[in-house]
Design a protein around this motif. Structure first.
Motif, PDB file in Angstrom:
ATOM      1  N   GLY A   1       9.032  12.415 -17.130  1.00 29.26           N
ATOM      2  CA  GLY A   1       7.818  11.958 -16.435  1.00 29.26           C
ATOM      3  C   GLY A   1       6.598  11.951 -17.323  1.00 29.26           C
ATOM      4  N   LEU A   2       6.733  12.489 -18.562  1.00 28.74           N
ATOM      5  CA  LEU A   2       5.572  12.541 -19.456  1.00 28.74           C
ATOM      6  C   LEU A   2       5.782  11.551 -20.606  1.00 28.74           C
ATOM      7  N   THR A   3       4.692  11.254 -21.322  1.00 26.95           N
ATOM      8  CA  THR A   3       4.825  10.415 -22.528  1.00 26.95           C
ATOM      9  C   THR A   3       5.163  11.338 -23.707  1.00 26.95           C
ATOM     10  N   PRO A   4       5.683  10.771 -24.800  1.00 22.37           N
ATOM     11  CA  PRO A   4       5.998  11.615 -25.980  1.00 22.37           C
ATOM     12  C   PRO A   4       4.796  12.462 -26.403  1.00 22.37           C
ATOM     13  N   LEU A   5       3.617  11.840 -26.363  1.00 26.38           N
ATOM     14  CA  LEU A   5       2.420  12.598 -26.780  1.00 26.38           C
ATOM     15  C   LEU A   5       2.205  13.791 -25.850  1.00 26.38           C
ATOM     16  N   GLU A   6       2.300  13.544 -24.530  1.00 22.65           N
ATOM     17  CA  GLU A   6       2.088  14.651 -23.585  1.00 22.65           C
ATOM     18  C   GLU A   6       3.165  15.718 -23.758  1.00 22.65           C
ATOM     19  N   ASN A   7       4.402  15.275 -24.060  1.00 17.42           N
ATOM     20  CA  ASN A   7       5.479  16.257 -24.255  1.00 17.42           C
ATOM     21  C   ASN A   7       5.129  17.204 -25.399  1.00 17.42           C
ATOM     22  N   LEU A   8       4.645  16.618 -26.509  1.00 13.00           N
ATOM     23  CA  LEU A   8       4.354  17.464 -27.672  1.00 13.00           C
ATOM     24  C   LEU A   8       3.149  18.366 -27.404  1.00 13.00           C
ATOM     25  N   THR A   9       2.130  17.814 -26.714  1.00 16.34           N
ATOM     26  CA  THR A   9       0.977  18.698 -26.422  1.00 16.34           C
ATOM     27  C   THR A   9       1.415  19.818 -25.478  1.00 16.34           C
ATOM     28  N   TRP A  10       2.423  19.517 -24.648  1.00 15.00           N
ATOM     29  CA  TRP A  10       2.932  20.571 -23.747  1.00 15.00           C
ATOM     30  C   TRP A  10       3.482  21.721 -24.587  1.00 15.00           C
ATOM     31  N   TYR A  11       4.044  21.416 -25.755  1.00 16.42           N
ATOM     32  CA  TYR A  11       4.591  22.478 -26.617  1.00 16.42           C
ATOM     33  C   TYR A  11       3.487  23.114 -27.465  1.00 16.42           C
ATOM     34  N   GLY A  12       2.236  22.771 -27.156  1.00 20.44           N
ATOM     35  CA  GLY A  12       1.147  23.498 -27.807  1.00 20.44           C
ATOM     36  C   GLY A  12       0.571  22.794 -29.018  1.00 20.44           C
ATOM     37  N   ALA A  13       0.998  21.563 -29.295  1.00 15.53           N
ATOM     38  CA  ALA A  13       0.427  20.884 -30.477  1.00 15.53           C
ATOM     39  C   ALA A  13      -0.870  20.185 -30.076  1.00 15.53           C
ATOM     40  N   ASP A  14      -1.781  20.050 -31.034  1.00 11.00           N
ATOM     41  CA  ASP A  14      -2.991  19.281 -30.709  1.00 11.00           C
ATOM     42  C   ASP A  14      -2.699  17.792 -30.913  1.00 11.00           C
ATOM     43  N   ASN A  15      -3.557  16.935 -30.341  1.00 13.12           N
ATOM     44  CA  ASN A  15      -3.272  15.487 -30.308  1.00 13.12           C
ATOM     45  C   ASN A  15      -2.985  14.933 -31.694  1.00 13.12           C
ATOM     46  N   GLU A  16      -3.856  15.291 -32.631  1.00 16.00           N
ATOM     47  CA  GLU A  16      -3.773  14.676 -33.955  1.00 16.00           C
ATOM     48  C   GLU A  16      -2.416  14.971 -34.596  1.00 16.00           C
ATOM     49  N   SER A  17      -2.014  16.250 -34.617  1.00 10.26           N
ATOM     50  CA  SER A  17      -0.740  16.566 -35.302  1.00 10.26           C
ATOM     51  C   SER A  17       0.434  16.001 -34.503  1.00 10.26           C
ATOM     52  N   ALA A  18       0.272  15.881 -33.190  1.00  9.02           N
ATOM     53  CA  ALA A  18       1.382  15.319 -32.400  1.00  9.02           C
ATOM     54  C   ALA A  18       1.599  13.865 -32.801  1.00  9.02           C
ATOM     55  N   LEU A  19       0.497  13.125 -32.929  1.00  6.15           N
ATOM     56  CA  LEU A  19       0.636  11.714 -33.330  1.00  6.15           C
ATOM     57  C   LEU A  19       1.296  11.611 -34.700  1.00  6.15           C
ATOM     58  N   GLN A  20       0.898  12.508 -35.590  1.00  5.63           N
ATOM     59  CA  GLN A  20       1.463  12.522 -36.946  1.00  5.63           C
ATOM     60  C   GLN A  20       2.980  12.736 -36.860  1.00  5.63           C
ATOM     61  N   ALA A  21       3.366  13.714 -36.073  1.00  4.55           N
ATOM     62  CA  ALA A  21       4.796  14.054 -35.982  1.00  4.55           C
ATOM     63  C   ALA A  21       5.572  12.884 -35.393  1.00  4.55           C
ATOM     64  N   LEU A  22       5.005  12.263 -34.345  1.00  4.72           N
ATOM     65  CA  LEU A  22       5.719  11.141 -33.712  1.00  4.72           C
ATOM     66  C   LEU A  22       5.883   9.997 -34.704  1.00  4.72           C
ATOM     67  N   ASP A  23       4.851   9.843 -35.564  1.00  3.50           N
ATOM     68  CA  ASP A  23       4.960   8.762 -36.554  1.00  3.50           C
ATOM     69  C   ASP A  23       6.114   9.035 -37.505  1.00  3.50           C
ATOM     70  N   ARG A  24       6.299  10.334 -37.867  1.00  3.20           N
ATOM     71  CA  ARG A  24       7.324  10.651 -38.871  1.00  3.20           C
ATOM     72  C   ARG A  24       8.730  10.507 -38.301  1.00  3.20           C
ATOM     73  N   VAL A  25       8.855  10.500 -36.961  1.00  6.06           N
ATOM     74  CA  VAL A  25      10.199  10.206 -36.406  1.00  6.06           C
ATOM     75  C   VAL A  25      10.218   8.752 -35.927  1.00  6.06           C
ATOM     76  N   ASP A  26       9.444   7.957 -36.576  1.00  4.84           N
ATOM     77  CA  ASP A  26       9.198   6.527 -36.306  1.00  4.84           C
ATOM     78  C   ASP A  26       9.219   6.194 -34.822  1.00  4.84           C
ATOM     79  N   LEU A  27       8.342   6.849 -34.116  1.00  3.48           N
ATOM     80  CA  LEU A  27       8.083   6.486 -32.705  1.00  3.48           C
ATOM     81  C   LEU A  27       6.689   5.887 -32.590  1.00  3.48           C
ATOM     82  N   PHE A  28       6.230   5.297 -33.713  1.00  2.00           N
ATOM     83  CA  PHE A  28       4.881   4.719 -33.691  1.00  2.00           C
ATOM     84  C   PHE A  28       4.833   3.615 -32.637  1.00  2.00           C
ATOM     85  N   GLY A  29       3.787   3.610 -31.833  1.00  2.00           N
ATOM     86  CA  GLY A  29       3.690   2.564 -30.813  1.00  2.00           C
ATOM     87  C   GLY A  29       4.295   2.999 -29.496  1.00  2.00           C
ATOM     88  N   PHE A  30       5.084   4.077 -29.485  1.00  2.00           N
ATOM     89  CA  PHE A  30       5.680   4.512 -28.218  1.00  2.00           C
ATOM     90  C   PHE A  30       4.985   5.770 -27.687  1.00  2.00           C
TER      91      PHE A  30
END
Lengths: 237, 74, 247, 224
Positions: free
Chosen positions: D97-126
């Motif tokens: 029910g959450l977006t990838p970004l919300e999932n990562l912030t749920w695990y305690g990451a801040d927005n900026e590093s979450a976006l970075q991490a998602l990019d490195r698993v090539d989920l850019f745009g999702f």
């Protein structure tokens, strides 16, 4: 290669979500699953609309049955929506992650139960004057009905979380959850209907509401502990 | 303290309430007896299961031994 | 105590051998007490002034009601011991106590209902005691249903132990709220269990029956636990010798 | 990066025995996981690999023997361990029910590093589309994205991390794991597929399995 300690040490305490963060995310999820909110309400209204069809429209007969029926239906509506409290999280693995948070599982369960109450119990209480009108409940009872449902459904959500936690890992938990939780709901039901009945008959009903509040306090303190224990046990399944 | 009823028939009837008293006692002692016998039945069922399992494992050993014998002489 | 699975205190084999000695005496005591109490209560105790002979049902209704409640606490306590010290033996005692308690609750409900017929004219009356007994029966059924529903035995034990504990916290609350509810709706009528006066001629047979029921409960609980232990420990040598050599 | 003998031991296990459904899975297990090292747990199916991992993260308490986190035993050390634990089990831990970004912030990451991490698993745009609209592979990568967060926790416990990953995904994961080890983190994992990770040690559970004869599991009685 220099020794390990030269590199910046990996961060020690990870910032895991506290109670407020958990509550906000659960609330967000609940609002996104609109159906889960609407279903108990629709169930509540349709069944109560059926009552006059079944029992007959005589106003005084309906008035006599109204407090009990409204409360029993509120109880059933809460119980129906109890099953999905942990099931979704169990299936996608977040329930397991919740048990691995450094702070006690109590807060996560409390947050989820409160969100369940806000999503089902609170709307029922807000809707109750409409139902009271339909069932010809005397006007003196409206306020007391709202307060009793407001307090009572919160206890029901908290107590129901224990049943939901115990049956989260089972294939078809529905009936078993009702069987487990029903006896535990009896005190809340008795004092809830008792308060409304007293208000209708013109007696003071503050004592019954006080007991409902006491039951809520006890449930808020103890039920999440039992539910947390139940989750850890069920996850081992 | 002496026997409260004049005759055995009177004892059975208990002036009208006998039927209720005797039904209650009958059902109670029947339930208690059932609970007393249950472990014996469970034990016998378990014994049969155990023997059944042992027979299966013996047969499996025999089959394995036979296969072993076939391989050895080659 | 180190948080680990230490050598369990009540090992099933020790329990099985120890109880071999007690069982025959317990059985003898319960048979003697129950038969004496029944004959005494049915035949020799005087008639009740108001209720006549139907009050003789008290001699099985009250002991069964006592044990139904006490049995729930025994089940919950052995469940708690199992949860805290991880003792297989106490989980077996809990699993055995559940059906016994349910049967005793059913007995007290049945005898209460049958007793209600001559007293109030109908079989089912929402008397406070009977209603609480009905809810207690639901609590028992909840525990038994949960322990059947969970596939893994260890998880089923822990889950039903926890539910039994939650039940014990709620039983006093349920009884009090039912009592309050009963006095609210029901004008004063003959309360089922308080017959007009408990004079010695009725008290002693009742006491005999209560002690007899307790002995019977202990004997039944022990035999059910032993049967369950044999099933659970069927892979061990001592259980197989017991089964092979057993009577 | 060589693990020097003096580097601090993060997780130590002494004479561990686990039981499941009344059957002893293994016993006498001893090993220690120093910081900067990785251990792969091998063993046949049902040998208790998952049970061992769940015991080490404190999710199951049916064990005998000792588990030490930085020298102090469970359960006192459990809270401390969980503050630096990243566990990824069979189920990813991603909320549909959450977006990838919300999932990562749920695990305690801040927005900026979450976006970075998602990019490195090539989920850019999702980042902002709900997870239940993503494919199973993408959801799996959201679960693994937690390992690409800059301040990832010290101890990683991974149950079959390589499942449902393509070749590129496996390579990226191996690179990230060795980077984590260089930073002094430690990894404990199980995997059916081979893992090209420098300095990876192995433990084979079948060396510690109890032979399945009719042992007196009930244990000798204590009182004579």
């Amino acid at each position: 290669m220099s020794s390990v300690d030269v590199q910046p040490p990996v961060s020690e305490a990870r910032t895991s979500p506290g109670f407020v963060a958990l509550f906000r995310i659960e609330m967000l999820l609940a609002l996104r699953k609109r159906a889960d909110i609407a279903n108990p309400l629709l169930f509540f209204v349709t069944v109560l609309a059926l009552l006059p069809l079944g029992v007959g429209p005589e106003p005084d007969l309906l008035a006599k049955m109204a407090p009990g029926m409204i409360w029993v239906m509120a109880l059933l509506a809460t119980m129906l929506s109890q099953e999905s409290l942990f099931r979704g999280d169990f299936e996608d693995g977040t329930l397991e992650q919740l048990t691995l948070l450094p702070q006690p599982l109590y807060f996560a369960v409390l947050a989820k139960s409160l969100v369940h109450w806000v999503a089902t119990g609170l709307p029922l209480a807000l809707l109750s004057p409409l139902l009271a009108l339909m069932l010809n409940l005397p006007v003196e009872g409206y306020l007391c009905l709202f307060i009793s449902l407001f307090l009572g459904t919160a206890s029901l959500s908290l107590i129901g979380a224990i049943g939901a936690a115990l049956t989260v890992a089972l294939r078809r938990p529905g009936l078993l959850l009702a069987l487990i939780v029903m006896p535990l709901y009896v005190p809340v039901l008795i004092f809830g209907t008792g308060a409304v009945q007293a208000a209708i008959d013109g007696y003071a009903y503050s004592a019954q509401l006080a007991i409902l509040a006491a039951l809520l306090a006890a449930a808020a303190a103890l039920a999440p502990l039992a539910a947390a224990g139940a989750i850890r046990i069920s996850l081992d399944n | 303290m002496e026997f409260q009823f004049s005759s055995f028939a009177d004892f059975l009837a208990m002036d009208g309430h006998g039927i209720f008293v005797w039904i209650s006692y009958a059902v109670t002692f029947a339930a208690l007896a059932a609970m007393a016998l249950y472990p014996r039945l469970a034990r016998r069922r378990l014994q049969r299961e155990l023997q059944h399992q042992q027979r299966i494992s013996q047969r499996r050993q025999k089959v394995k031994a036979a296969r072993q014998a076939v391989k050895e002489p080659a | 105590m180190a948080w680990q699975w230490f050598h369990r205190l009540g090992s099933p084999r020790w329990f099985y051998q120890k109880t071999n000695v007690w069982l025959p005496w317990l059985a003898l005591a319960s048979v003697v007490l129950l038969s004496v109490g029944t004959v005494w209560g049915l035949g020799f105790a005087p008639e009740d002034a108001k209720q006549g002979n139907s009050y003789r049902i008290i001699f099985i209704h009250v002991p069964a009601a006592f044990l139904a409640l006490a049995g729930y606490y025994i089940m919950a306590i052995s469940g708690a011991i199992g949860l805290i010290w991880k003792m297989k033996l106490s989980f077996a005692v809990m699993r055995a106590a559940a059906p016994i308690g349910a049967v005793l609750t059913f007995i007290s409900l049945f005898t209460g209902a049958v007793w209600g017929k001559p007293t109030w004219g109908t079989y089912w009356v929402w008397d406070a005691r009977i209603t609480s007994m009905l809810i207690l029966l639901f609590l028992y059924i909840g525990v038994m249903a949960l322990s059947q529903a969970v596939s893994r035995e260890q998880v089923a034990d822990k889950a039903s132990a926890l539910l039994a504990l939650v039940g014990t916290v709620n039983i006093p609350i349920i009884y009090k709220s039912v009592d309050w509810w009963f006095t609210l709706h029901q004008p004063a009528t003959i309360r089922l269990t308080e017959s007009s006066s408990i004079d010695p001629s009725m008290f002693y047979p009742l006491l005999t029956m209560i002690i007899g029921f307790y002995c019977m409960y202990a004997w039944t609980l022990l035999t059910h636990t032993r049967a369950l232990l044999l099933r659970r420990e069927v892979r061990t040598q001592w259980a197989q010798q017991e089964l092979a050599g057993g009577k | 990066m060589s693990v020097t003998s003096k580097s601090p031991v993060v997780l130590q296990v002494r004479d561990l025995a686990c039981e499941r459904d009344g059957r002893r899975l293994f016993e006498g297990l001893d090993f220690s996981l120093p910081s900067g090292a990785a251990i792969q747990v091998k063993g046949a199916n049902g040998a208790g690999k998952t049970t061992l991992l769940r015991t080490l993260i404190g999710s199951s308490s049916d064990f005998s023997g000792e588990i030490l986190w930085r020298g102090n035993p469970f359960p006192e050390a459990l809270r401390g361990m969980r503050e630096s634990l990243l566990y990824i089990g069979h189920r990813g831990g991603v909320r549909a029910g959450l977006t990838p970004l919300e999932n990562l912030t749920w695990y305690g990451a801040d927005n900026e590093s979450a976006l970075q991490a998602l990019d490195r698993v090539d989920l850019f745009g999702f980042e902002h589309s709900l997870c239940h609209s993503l494919s199973a592979g993408q959801n799996r990568r959201v679960a693994l994205a937690r390992m690409f967060l800059p301040q990832a926790p010290r101890l990683w416990v991974l149950d079959e991390p390589l499942t449902a990953l393509d070749v590129a995904g496996v390579a990226a994961l191996e690179k990230q794991m060795s980077a984590h080890m260089d930073k002094g983190g430690s990894i404990l994992l199980t995997s059916h597929q081979p893992l090209a990770l420098p300095g990876l040690d192995f433990i084979d559970l079948s060396d510690f399995v109890v032979d399945e004869s009719f042992t007196d599991i009930g244990g000798e009685h204590v009182f004579s």
